[in-house]
Design an enzyme around this catalytic site. Sequence first.
Site, PDB file in Angstrom:
ATOM      1  N   GLY A  54       5.381  10.541   6.641  1.00 24.98           N
ATOM      2  CA  GLY A  54       5.562   9.307   7.412  1.00 24.98           C
ATOM      3  C   GLY A  54       6.931   9.250   8.068  1.00 24.98           C
ATOM      4  O   GLY A  54       7.689  10.228   8.060  1.00 24.98           O
ATOM      5  N   ASN A  94       0.305   6.306 -11.063  1.00 25.89           N
ATOM      6  CA  ASN A  94       0.177   7.779 -11.045  1.00 25.89           C
ATOM      7  C   ASN A  94       1.542   8.478 -11.028  1.00 25.89           C
ATOM      8  O   ASN A  94       1.739   9.451 -11.756  1.00 25.89           O
ATOM      9  CB  ASN A  94      -0.688   8.216  -9.867  1.00 25.89           C
ATOM     10  CG  ASN A  94      -2.161   7.887 -10.114  1.00 25.89           C
ATOM     11  OD1 ASN A  94      -2.617   7.909 -11.256  1.00 25.89           O
ATOM     12  ND2 ASN A  94      -2.895   7.562  -9.060  1.00 25.89           N
ATOM     13  N   TYR A  98       0.371  -6.293   0.726  1.00 32.17           N
ATOM     14  CA  TYR A  98       1.579  -5.456   0.756  1.00 32.17           C
ATOM     15  C   TYR A  98       2.644  -6.045  -0.172  1.00 32.17           C
ATOM     16  O   TYR A  98       3.156  -5.347  -1.063  1.00 32.17           O
ATOM     17  CB  TYR A  98       2.090  -5.393   2.188  1.00 32.17           C
ATOM     18  CG  TYR A  98       3.298  -4.505   2.398  1.00 32.17           C
ATOM     19  CD1 TYR A  98       3.169  -3.122   2.457  1.00 32.17           C
ATOM     20  CD2 TYR A  98       4.569  -5.057   2.549  1.00 32.17           C
ATOM     21  CE1 TYR A  98       4.286  -2.308   2.660  1.00 32.17           C
ATOM     22  CE2 TYR A  98       5.680  -4.252   2.750  1.00 32.17           C
ATOM     23  CZ  TYR A  98       5.534  -2.877   2.813  1.00 32.17           C
ATOM     24  OH  TYR A  98       6.639  -2.075   3.017  1.00 32.17           O
ATOM     25  N   TYR A 157       7.384   0.713 -17.437  1.00 32.07           N
ATOM     26  CA  TYR A 157       7.430   2.125 -17.875  1.00 32.07           C
ATOM     27  C   TYR A 157       8.849   2.482 -18.347  1.00 32.07           C
ATOM     28  O   TYR A 157       9.013   3.278 -19.271  1.00 32.07           O
ATOM     29  CB  TYR A 157       6.999   3.065 -16.742  1.00 32.07           C
ATOM     30  CG  TYR A 157       5.517   3.356 -16.720  1.00 32.07           C
ATOM     31  CD1 TYR A 157       4.612   2.425 -16.237  1.00 32.07           C
ATOM     32  CD2 TYR A 157       5.017   4.581 -17.177  1.00 32.07           C
ATOM     33  CE1 TYR A 157       3.248   2.690 -16.212  1.00 32.07           C
ATOM     34  CE2 TYR A 157       3.661   4.850 -17.149  1.00 32.07           C
ATOM     35  CZ  TYR A 157       2.778   3.910 -16.667  1.00 32.07           C
ATOM     36  OH  TYR A 157       1.433   4.177 -16.656  1.00 32.07           O
ATOM     37  N   THR A 169      13.802  -0.996   8.810  1.00 32.25           N
ATOM     38  CA  THR A 169      14.456   0.246   9.226  1.00 32.25           C
ATOM     39  C   THR A 169      13.722   0.818  10.438  1.00 32.25           C
ATOM     40  O   THR A 169      12.504   0.684  10.552  1.00 32.25           O
ATOM     41  CB  THR A 169      14.452   1.242   8.054  1.00 32.25           C
ATOM     42  OG1 THR A 169      15.148   0.624   6.970  1.00 32.25           O
ATOM     43  CG2 THR A 169      15.134   2.546   8.409  1.00 32.25           C
ATOM     44  N   ARG A 188       5.398  -2.178  14.586  1.00 29.65           N
ATOM     45  CA  ARG A 188       6.629  -2.865  14.175  1.00 29.65           C
ATOM     46  C   ARG A 188       7.470  -3.170  15.411  1.00 29.65           C
ATOM     47  O   ARG A 188       7.314  -2.566  16.459  1.00 29.65           O
ATOM     48  CB  ARG A 188       7.385  -2.029  13.146  1.00 29.65           C
ATOM     49  CG  ARG A 188       6.737  -2.144  11.776  1.00 29.65           C
ATOM     50  CD  ARG A 188       7.398  -1.290  10.731  1.00 29.65           C
ATOM     51  NE  ARG A 188       6.929   0.090  10.758  1.00 29.65           N
ATOM     52  CZ  ARG A 188       7.243   1.002   9.852  1.00 29.65           C
ATOM     53  NH1 ARG A 188       8.024   0.676   8.844  1.00 29.65           N
ATOM     54  NH2 ARG A 188       6.777   2.238   9.942  1.00 29.65           N
TER      55      ARG A 188
HETATM   56  P1  NAD Z   1       4.923   5.058   7.247  1.00 30.90           P
HETATM   57  O1  NAD Z   1       3.641   4.318   7.401  1.00 30.90           O
HETATM   58  O2  NAD Z   1       5.452   5.838   8.388  1.00 30.90           O
HETATM   59  O3  NAD Z   1       4.853   6.046   5.998  1.00 30.90           O
HETATM   60  C1  NAD Z   1       4.003   5.864   4.893  1.00 30.90           C
HETATM   61  C2  NAD Z   1       3.440   7.208   4.518  1.00 30.90           C
HETATM   62  O4  NAD Z   1       2.614   7.052   3.360  1.00 30.90           O
HETATM   63  C3  NAD Z   1       2.551   7.804   5.622  1.00 30.90           C
HETATM   64  O5  NAD Z   1       2.861   9.159   5.801  1.00 30.90           O
HETATM   65  C4  NAD Z   1       1.140   7.608   5.080  1.00 30.90           C
HETATM   66  O6  NAD Z   1       0.232   8.566   5.583  1.00 30.90           O
HETATM   67  C5  NAD Z   1       1.378   7.735   3.596  1.00 30.90           C
HETATM   68  N1  NAD Z   1       0.352   7.084   2.781  1.00 30.90           N
HETATM   69  C6  NAD Z   1      -0.174   5.841   2.931  1.00 30.90           C
HETATM   70  N2  NAD Z   1      -1.086   5.612   1.986  1.00 30.90           N
HETATM   71  C7  NAD Z   1      -1.144   6.732   1.204  1.00 30.90           C
HETATM   72  C8  NAD Z   1      -1.900   7.103   0.065  1.00 30.90           C
HETATM   73  N3  NAD Z   1      -2.808   6.284  -0.479  1.00 30.90           N
HETATM   74  N4  NAD Z   1      -1.703   8.344  -0.462  1.00 30.90           N
HETATM   75  C9  NAD Z   1      -0.803   9.202   0.090  1.00 30.90           C
HETATM   76  N5  NAD Z   1      -0.059   8.895   1.166  1.00 30.90           N
HETATM   77  C10 NAD Z   1      -0.229   7.659   1.719  1.00 30.90           C
HETATM   78  O7  NAD Z   1       5.998   3.967   6.761  1.00 30.90           O
HETATM   79  P2  NAD Z   1       7.552   4.125   6.464  1.00 30.90           P
HETATM   80  O8  NAD Z   1       8.257   3.145   7.302  1.00 30.90           O
HETATM   81  O9  NAD Z   1       7.944   5.541   6.477  1.00 30.90           O
HETATM   82  O10 NAD Z   1       7.613   3.576   4.962  1.00 30.90           O
HETATM   83  C11 NAD Z   1       7.752   4.443   3.835  1.00 30.90           C
HETATM   84  C12 NAD Z   1       7.882   3.595   2.579  1.00 30.90           C
HETATM   85  O11 NAD Z   1       9.023   2.727   2.693  1.00 30.90           O
HETATM   86  C13 NAD Z   1       6.684   2.698   2.320  1.00 30.90           C
HETATM   87  O12 NAD Z   1       6.432   2.665   0.928  1.00 30.90           O
HETATM   88  C14 NAD Z   1       7.146   1.344   2.803  1.00 30.90           C
HETATM   89  O13 NAD Z   1       6.504   0.305   2.106  1.00 30.90           O
HETATM   90  C15 NAD Z   1       8.627   1.393   2.464  1.00 30.90           C
HETATM   91  N6  NAD Z   1       9.395   0.478   3.338  1.00 30.90           N
HETATM   92  C16 NAD Z   1       9.665   0.799   4.633  1.00 30.90           C
HETATM   93  C17 NAD Z   1      10.369  -0.108   5.420  1.00 30.90           C
HETATM   94  C18 NAD Z   1      10.740   0.206   6.844  1.00 30.90           C
HETATM   95  O14 NAD Z   1      11.349  -0.645   7.504  1.00 30.90           O
HETATM   96  N7  NAD Z   1      10.468   1.378   7.375  1.00 30.90           N
HETATM   97  C19 NAD Z   1      10.777  -1.339   4.894  1.00 30.90           C
HETATM   98  C20 NAD Z   1      10.446  -1.636   3.579  1.00 30.90           C
HETATM   99  C21 NAD Z   1       9.769  -0.717   2.798  1.00 30.90           C
HETATM  100  N1  UDP Z   2       7.356  -9.006  16.295  1.00 35.62           N
HETATM  101  C1  UDP Z   2       7.346  -9.425  17.606  1.00 35.62           C
HETATM  102  N2  UDP Z   2       6.723  -8.631  18.535  1.00 35.62           N
HETATM  103  C2  UDP Z   2       6.135  -7.458  18.208  1.00 35.62           C
HETATM  104  C3  UDP Z   2       6.152  -7.022  16.868  1.00 35.62           C
HETATM  105  C4  UDP Z   2       6.768  -7.829  15.922  1.00 35.62           C
HETATM  106  O1  UDP Z   2       7.880 -10.491  17.950  1.00 35.62           O
HETATM  107  O2  UDP Z   2       5.601  -6.796  19.122  1.00 35.62           O
HETATM  108  C5  UDP Z   2       8.047  -9.853  15.294  1.00 35.62           C
HETATM  109  C6  UDP Z   2       7.260 -10.168  14.039  1.00 35.62           C
HETATM  110  O3  UDP Z   2       6.444 -11.295  14.218  1.00 35.62           O
HETATM  111  C7  UDP Z   2       8.372 -10.404  13.038  1.00 35.62           C
HETATM  112  C8  UDP Z   2       9.473  -9.444  13.487  1.00 35.62           C
HETATM  113  O4  UDP Z   2       9.192  -9.142  14.855  1.00 35.62           O
HETATM  114  O5  UDP Z   2       8.856 -11.713  13.139  1.00 35.62           O
HETATM  115  C9  UDP Z   2       9.535  -8.144  12.688  1.00 35.62           C
HETATM  116  O6  UDP Z   2       8.232  -7.608  12.662  1.00 35.62           O
HETATM  117  P1  UDP Z   2       7.889  -6.201  11.991  1.00 35.62           P
HETATM  118  O7  UDP Z   2       6.401  -6.067  12.002  1.00 35.62           O
HETATM  119  O8  UDP Z   2       8.701  -5.141  12.627  1.00 35.62           O
HETATM  120  O9  UDP Z   2       8.443  -6.327  10.496  1.00 35.62           O
HETATM  121  P2  UDP Z   2       8.282  -7.431   9.335  1.00 35.62           P
HETATM  122  O10 UDP Z   2       7.641  -8.682   9.887  1.00 35.62           O
HETATM  123  O11 UDP Z   2       7.416  -6.774   8.311  1.00 35.62           O
HETATM  124  O12 UDP Z   2       9.665  -7.670   8.885  1.00 35.62           O
END
Ligand code: NAD
Ligand code: UDP
Length: 331
Positions: free
Chosen positions: A12, A99, A145, A159, A175, A186
């Site tokens: 991801g 797991n 979520y 755990y 991020t 996003r």
């Molecule tokens: P992303 O969707 O790009 O990455 C998630 C990855 O997990 C993908 O590669 C997807 O294929 C894999 N995945 C989903 N379900 C799966 C499953 N059942 N088994 C195996 N793989 C699975 O999102 P990301 O932004 O890279 O986020 C990575 C992690 O960080 C996530 O756990 C997310 O909740 C957490 N996180 C990210 C942000 C952010 O702003 N990017 C913020 C808060 C938390």
């Molecule tokens: N948002 C927006 N336009 C878009 C996508 C998101 O105004 O095209 C807004 C959304 O409603 C939220 C904020 O931007 O208030 C951040 O959204 P995102 O989905 O990136 O993250 P999260 O809501 O999970 O923090």
Amino acid sequence: MKKRILITGGAGFLGSHLCERLLAEENEVICADNLFTGRKQNIAHLMSNPNFEFIRHDITDPIHVEVDQIYNLACPASPPHYQHNAIKTIKTSVMGAINVLGLARRLQARVFQASTSEIYGDPEVHPQPETYWGHVNTIGPRSCYDEGKRVAETLFFDYHRQNGVDIRVVRIFNTYGPRMLPDDGRVVSNFIVQALKGNDITIYGDGTQTRSFCFVDDLISGFIKLMETDNFTGPVNIGNPGEFTILELAELVLAKVGGKSKIVFRPLPADDPKQRQPDITLAKTRLGWEPKIPLSEGLDRTIAYFAQLLAGPEAKQPRPMKAPLKKVTFN
Ligand code: NAD
Ligand code: UDP
């Protein structure tokens, strides 16, 4: 010392950057991903590295590998993606946590959980310190979520207390950066792609809601610092405290990209948090970590990535969101 490290969700957005960084530090990396929102392209450049291995695996099933450390990132993170199959999302968080924790217990491996600022829900305390317990709806569209991640944190600490598992829990705030999907949904990727294509910039609500945006490189440094720190489980906030309204973000992206896009307003999704800003005092004091890349610089790097992506062959074969996601097998 060289370690063998499992990264779930390693194909991801964040996971692929983490794979890259840990390989650069001479570790062996096993990336396990079901490719729901991850892509092989994100890790294609790592495939020829003898220290890298990709396994297509769904983390709701147990995984059997021999490793020293585990980073658990598997879970879709964008609201449209995690709401696409809410039941699968909560299974991924809860069964995935069970797991990886079972594996960590057997191997006596340190295990890291990618938790989230969504733990705080629509927060009534601002900025959010780790001691705040949150304000979360249990039955709304974001609950699969938010509550999945909250149960995962509970499992990590149970755990730890009950079986002595060596855990690390990070709460990630919004991020952004290269390798977000152009159709990720996003806000940062949406606004940049819309501006680059000359389409309307879609603000949900009136744009007064705030978020604090961290560039991916800073975040990954925080992950590794936490994983390499002894006697500190977290939870610890990792994010950039610079707080912006969504309208400010739209205007900044528009000013940087130029072009003819207009800002338009769309309905605000249910339970959309009104404000978000990490209190990073704990990360500063315990990890010696703070972000270095301001939003303006991070946006420039992300805009450059999407401009190149949209000019390349991928743009001619855009990945429609619905079709590929429907092909995924859900239990
Ligand atoms: P992303 O969707 O790009 O990455 C998630 C990855 O997990 C993908 O590669 C997807 O294929 C894999 N995945 C989903 N379900 C799966 C499953 N059942 N088994 C195996 N793989 C699975 O999102 P990301 O932004 O890279 O986020 C990575 C992690 O960080 C996530 O756990 C997310 O909740 C957490 N996180 C990210 C942000 C952010 O702003 N990017 C913020 C808060 C938390
Ligand atoms: N948002 C927006 N336009 C878009 C996508 C998101 O105004 O095209 C807004 C959304 O409603 C939220 C904020 O931007 O208030 C951040 O959204 P995102 O989905 O990136 O993250 P999260 O809501 O999970 O923090």
